[in-house]
Scaffold this motif. Structure first.
Motif, PDB file in Angstrom:
ATOM      1  N   GLU A 121      45.639  40.344  40.289  1.00  0.00           N
ATOM      2  CA  GLU A 121      44.633  39.290  40.251  1.00  0.00           C
ATOM      3  C   GLU A 121      45.021  38.121  41.157  1.00  0.00           C
ATOM      4  O   GLU A 121      46.168  37.689  41.159  1.00  0.00           O
ATOM      5  CB  GLU A 121      44.485  38.807  38.806  1.00  0.00           C
ATOM      6  N   CYS A 131      39.551  37.273  42.472  1.00  0.00           N
ATOM      7  CA  CYS A 131      39.514  38.706  42.721  1.00  0.00           C
ATOM      8  C   CYS A 131      40.450  39.386  41.724  1.00  0.00           C
ATOM      9  O   CYS A 131      41.554  38.901  41.476  1.00  0.00           O
ATOM     10  CB  CYS A 131      39.960  38.970  44.153  1.00  0.00           C
ATOM     11  N   ALA A 135      43.038  41.832  46.850  1.00  0.00           N
ATOM     12  CA  ALA A 135      42.312  40.891  47.702  1.00  0.00           C
ATOM     13  C   ALA A 135      42.919  40.880  49.098  1.00  0.00           C
ATOM     14  O   ALA A 135      44.134  40.911  49.268  1.00  0.00           O
ATOM     15  CB  ALA A 135      42.374  39.490  47.116  1.00  0.00           C
ATOM     16  N   CYS A 155      37.260  40.377  48.746  1.00  0.00           N
ATOM     17  CA  CYS A 155      37.536  41.245  47.600  1.00  0.00           C
ATOM     18  C   CYS A 155      36.838  42.587  47.797  1.00  0.00           C
ATOM     19  O   CYS A 155      35.687  42.624  48.234  1.00  0.00           O
ATOM     20  CB  CYS A 155      37.021  40.628  46.302  1.00  0.00           C
ATOM     21  N   ASN A 159      35.578  44.285  42.453  1.00  0.00           N
ATOM     22  CA  ASN A 159      36.758  43.495  42.103  1.00  0.00           C
ATOM     23  C   ASN A 159      36.479  41.992  42.156  1.00  0.00           C
ATOM     24  O   ASN A 159      37.338  41.206  41.866  1.00  0.00           O
ATOM     25  CB  ASN A 159      37.928  43.800  43.044  1.00  0.00           C
ATOM     26  N   GLN A 160      35.281  41.629  42.564  1.00  0.00           N
ATOM     27  CA  GLN A 160      34.923  40.215  42.696  1.00  0.00           C
ATOM     28  C   GLN A 160      34.571  39.639  41.333  1.00  0.00           C
ATOM     29  O   GLN A 160      33.998  40.313  40.486  1.00  0.00           O
ATOM     30  CB  GLN A 160      33.731  40.042  43.621  1.00  0.00           C
TER      31      GLN A 160
END
Length: 164
Positions: A121, A131, A135, A155, A159-160
């Motif tokens: 993260e 993200c 990222a 991202c 995953n955003q």
């Protein structure tokens, strides 16, 4: 006859005094009516223009490599990401690819473009997650001073984290 002369002298002196008084009064009256008021400027704290705090980065592409940051020192500043590319180039080349021109940076300013990934993260400075995983970051750093010119975060799909 002496009395007439004295009367004429008194009359002349009185007339002259009255004339001077009338003329002076008239002059003062005209000056008072036509005078413009005196304007005094108050001392006001003027706001500092926003652009006055912007640092200007002139061209430095003619500097010898010994005056620029080494790739090792640039990578150290980007220690949180796995670096995939580090490129020394001009700001013009970077801006032409991204369309991000800043008027305070000369097109002939040398910059380092660092590209890499962050596993897991990615959180911003205020703790806000951007993200969830993997990222991609692109950082632009001034090659002479080490000042950051910006960072882009990409991202992968799904995953955003949307904050809207």
């Amino acid at each position: 006859m002496k009395r007439i002369c004295t009367t004429v002298n008194i009359f002349t002196i009185t007339s002259l005094s009255a004339f001077i008084f009338a003329s002076t009064t008239n002059l003062l009256l005209v000056q008072t009516v036509t005078a413009q008021p005196v304007q005094t400027k108050k001392q006001v704290n003027q706001p500092i223009p926003f652009n006055s705090r912007v640092r200007i980065y002139p061209a430095n592409n003619s500097l010898p490599a010994s005056r620029l940051m080494t790739i090792e020192s640039v990578i150290k500043k980007s220690s949180k990401m796995q670096i995939t590319e580090a490129k020394l180039t001009t700001y013009n080349e970077f801006a032409a690819k991204t369309g991000l021109y800043k008027s305070s940076i000369s097109n002939n300013r040398m910059v380092w473009i660092i590209t890499g990934f962050v596993q897991g993260e990615l959180r911003m400075s205020k703790g806000r997650s951007v993200c969830t995983d993997n990222a991609k970051l692109v950082e632009v750093t001034d090659a002479e001073t080490g000042d950051s010119f910006g960072r882009s975060i990409y991202c992968p799909p799904n995953n955003q984290i949307n904050f809207m």
